[in-house]
Design a protein around this motif. Structure first.
Motif, PDB file in Angstrom:
ATOM      1  N   ASP A  94       5.794 -19.576 -19.623  1.00 20.51           N
ATOM      2  CA  ASP A  94       4.459 -19.537 -19.028  1.00 20.51           C
ATOM      3  C   ASP A  94       3.385 -19.414 -20.110  1.00 20.51           C
ATOM      4  N   THR A  95       3.657 -18.592 -21.132  1.00 20.69           N
ATOM      5  CA  THR A  95       2.703 -18.442 -22.227  1.00 20.69           C
ATOM      6  C   THR A  95       2.534 -19.758 -22.974  1.00 20.69           C
ATOM      7  N   LEU A  96       3.633 -20.444 -23.229  1.00 20.83           N
ATOM      8  CA  LEU A  96       3.566 -21.736 -23.907  1.00 20.83           C
ATOM      9  C   LEU A  96       2.799 -22.754 -23.068  1.00 20.83           C
ATOM     10  N   ASN A  97       3.032 -22.742 -21.771  1.00 19.66           N
ATOM     11  CA  ASN A  97       2.318 -23.671 -20.890  1.00 19.66           C
ATOM     12  C   ASN A  97       0.817 -23.403 -20.902  1.00 19.66           C
ATOM     13  N   ASP A  98       0.443 -22.117 -20.905  1.00 25.03           N
ATOM     14  CA  ASP A  98      -0.979 -21.764 -20.962  1.00 25.03           C
ATOM     15  C   ASP A  98      -1.604 -22.273 -22.260  1.00 25.03           C
ATOM     16  N   LEU A 141       8.088 -29.576 -23.989  1.00 32.30           N
ATOM     17  CA  LEU A 141       6.629 -29.643 -24.053  1.00 32.30           C
ATOM     18  C   LEU A 141       6.134 -30.814 -24.894  1.00 32.30           C
ATOM     19  N   ASP A 142       7.035 -31.474 -25.609  1.00 35.73           N
ATOM     20  CA  ASP A 142       6.712 -32.553 -26.548  1.00 35.73           C
ATOM     21  C   ASP A 142       5.821 -32.048 -27.668  1.00 35.73           C
ATOM     22  N   TRP A 143       6.015 -30.794 -28.073  1.00 37.04           N
ATOM     23  CA  TRP A 143       5.324 -30.234 -29.215  1.00 37.04           C
ATOM     24  C   TRP A 143       6.085 -30.577 -30.498  1.00 37.04           C
ATOM     25  N   MET A 174      -3.814 -30.832 -21.256  1.00 39.23           N
ATOM     26  CA  MET A 174      -4.361 -31.031 -22.610  1.00 39.23           C
ATOM     27  C   MET A 174      -5.768 -31.598 -22.501  1.00 39.23           C
ATOM     28  N   PRO A 175      -6.686 -31.138 -23.331  1.00 35.28           N
ATOM     29  CA  PRO A 175      -8.059 -31.641 -23.267  1.00 35.28           C
ATOM     30  C   PRO A 175      -8.125 -33.150 -23.453  1.00 35.28           C
ATOM     31  N   ASP A 176      -9.056 -33.772 -22.775  1.00 40.60           N
ATOM     32  CA  ASP A 176      -9.222 -35.224 -22.822  1.00 40.60           C
ATOM     33  C   ASP A 176     -10.218 -35.597 -23.911  1.00 40.60           C
ATOM     34  N   THR A 177      -9.797 -36.468 -24.838  1.00 41.09           N
ATOM     35  CA  THR A 177     -10.686 -36.864 -25.938  1.00 41.09           C
ATOM     36  C   THR A 177     -11.085 -38.329 -25.859  1.00 41.09           C
ATOM     37  N   ARG A 178     -10.885 -38.970 -24.724  1.00 34.98           N
ATOM     38  CA  ARG A 178     -11.143 -40.406 -24.660  1.00 34.98           C
ATOM     39  C   ARG A 178     -12.596 -40.764 -24.946  1.00 34.98           C
ATOM     40  N   PHE A 179     -13.498 -39.838 -24.697  1.00 36.69           N
ATOM     41  CA  PHE A 179     -14.906 -40.135 -24.875  1.00 36.69           C
ATOM     42  C   PHE A 179     -15.451 -39.562 -26.182  1.00 36.69           C
TER      43      PHE A 179
END
Length: 287
Positions: A93-97, A133-135, A1-6
């Motif tokens: 695999d699609t969900l993971n992508d 996936l914790d979605w 998952m993209p990091d948004t800390r900054f």
């Protein structure tokens, strides 16, 4: 998952759509857009209204072709999350992508459709993947049908998000079928509500806003402060001729939220639900 800390979170719009008229639309659709709703336009709306992050939701008329949404996530990964529409036999695999691109949930838009039976085996497999996936699973359906759907989904242990106040009818009171039953389920700690789409509540502008005020107060009591999120529902499909981003921000301000509730709606609750990191104080959206 993209990091948004900054990327400090000053406000999160939890429900918006992007699309183009050039995309392939599904044959069975309730709406056909006559314009483009681009990512650049959306990000400019966020900037103008002091909002730093947004959640893009796949519109129903694009079906399960999420490519436009996924491309948008890649263009602003620190600022966006996604909610997709997929077939229930979609591969892991699609969900993971998708998860790697910032997708955090799936939408079940059941408006105008036959009610599914979530006890069927293929649904069970699907929801087990979502739980791992914790979605979250986002439900869009009229309020009278929501309690039954929620009862079926809650045993899976997944996070559940209800669209647009549960789509009650603002011309009726809070005792309309399904509304109080939905409120009772809110205390489970498993369900979130999107305080969005006030103009979709079937009444006049005055009726819709009056009902939304009452509903939000009741939702705060039953769901809890940190289970409520706000969304613009941009570009306000089927209502774009009279509703704009400024309109929905004005409606949010007209709800009369306390500063604590406003911060929770725009920062704390969506930050946790969608995986954003809060880095600064709330900046109230402006018109």
């Amino acid at each position: 998952m993209p990091d948004t800390r900054f990327t400090p979170v000053t406000g999160i719009d939890s429900h918006a759509h992007v699309f183009s008229r050039k995309l392939n639309l599904v044959t069975a659709r309730r709406y056909t857009p006559g314009y483009d709703a681009t990512l650049l336009e959306y990000l400019e709306h966020l900037r103008v209204h002091n909002l730093s992050h947004g959640v893009l939701v796949q519109p129903s008329f694009l079906g399960t072709d999420n490519s436009y949404l996924l491309e948008a996530l890649q263009q602003a990964p620190q600022h966006l999350r996604g909610v997709v529409v997929v077939e229930r036999d979609v591969s892991r695999d699609t969900l993971n992508d998708m998860a790697r691109l910032g997708v955090v949930g799936v939408r079940l838009n059941l408006m105008g459709k036959a009610l599914p039976d979530f006890r069927e085996a293929d649904w069970t497999d699907f929801f087990n993947h979502i739980a791992e996936l914790d979605w979250h699973v986002e439900l869009h359906r009229q309020v009278e049908d929501l309690p039954g759907l929620l009862h079926q989904l809650m045993p899976f242990g997944i996070k559940l998000v209800i669209d647009h106040f549960g789509r009650p009818d603002a011309r009726l009171n809070v005792d309309q079928p399904g509304f109080r039953e939905m409120l009772k389920l809110g205390g489970s700690g498993q369900i979130w509500m999107k305080a969005s789409g006030i103009y979709r509540l079937a009444g006049t502008d005055q009726q819709n806003l009056k009902f939304a005020r009452s509903a939000l107060s009741m939702l705060e009591q039953s769901f809890g402060l940190h289970r409520l999120v706000w969304g613009s529902d941009w570009p306000h499909t089927q209502h774009e001729d009279r509703i704009g981003f400024c309109t929905v921000v004005e409606q949010l301000q007209a709800l009369g939220c306390s500063s604590q509730l406003m911060r929770s709606l725009l920062v704390d609750a969506p930050g946790k639900l969608f995986g954003f990191h809060s880095g600064c104080e709330l900046s109230t959206p402006g018109v």
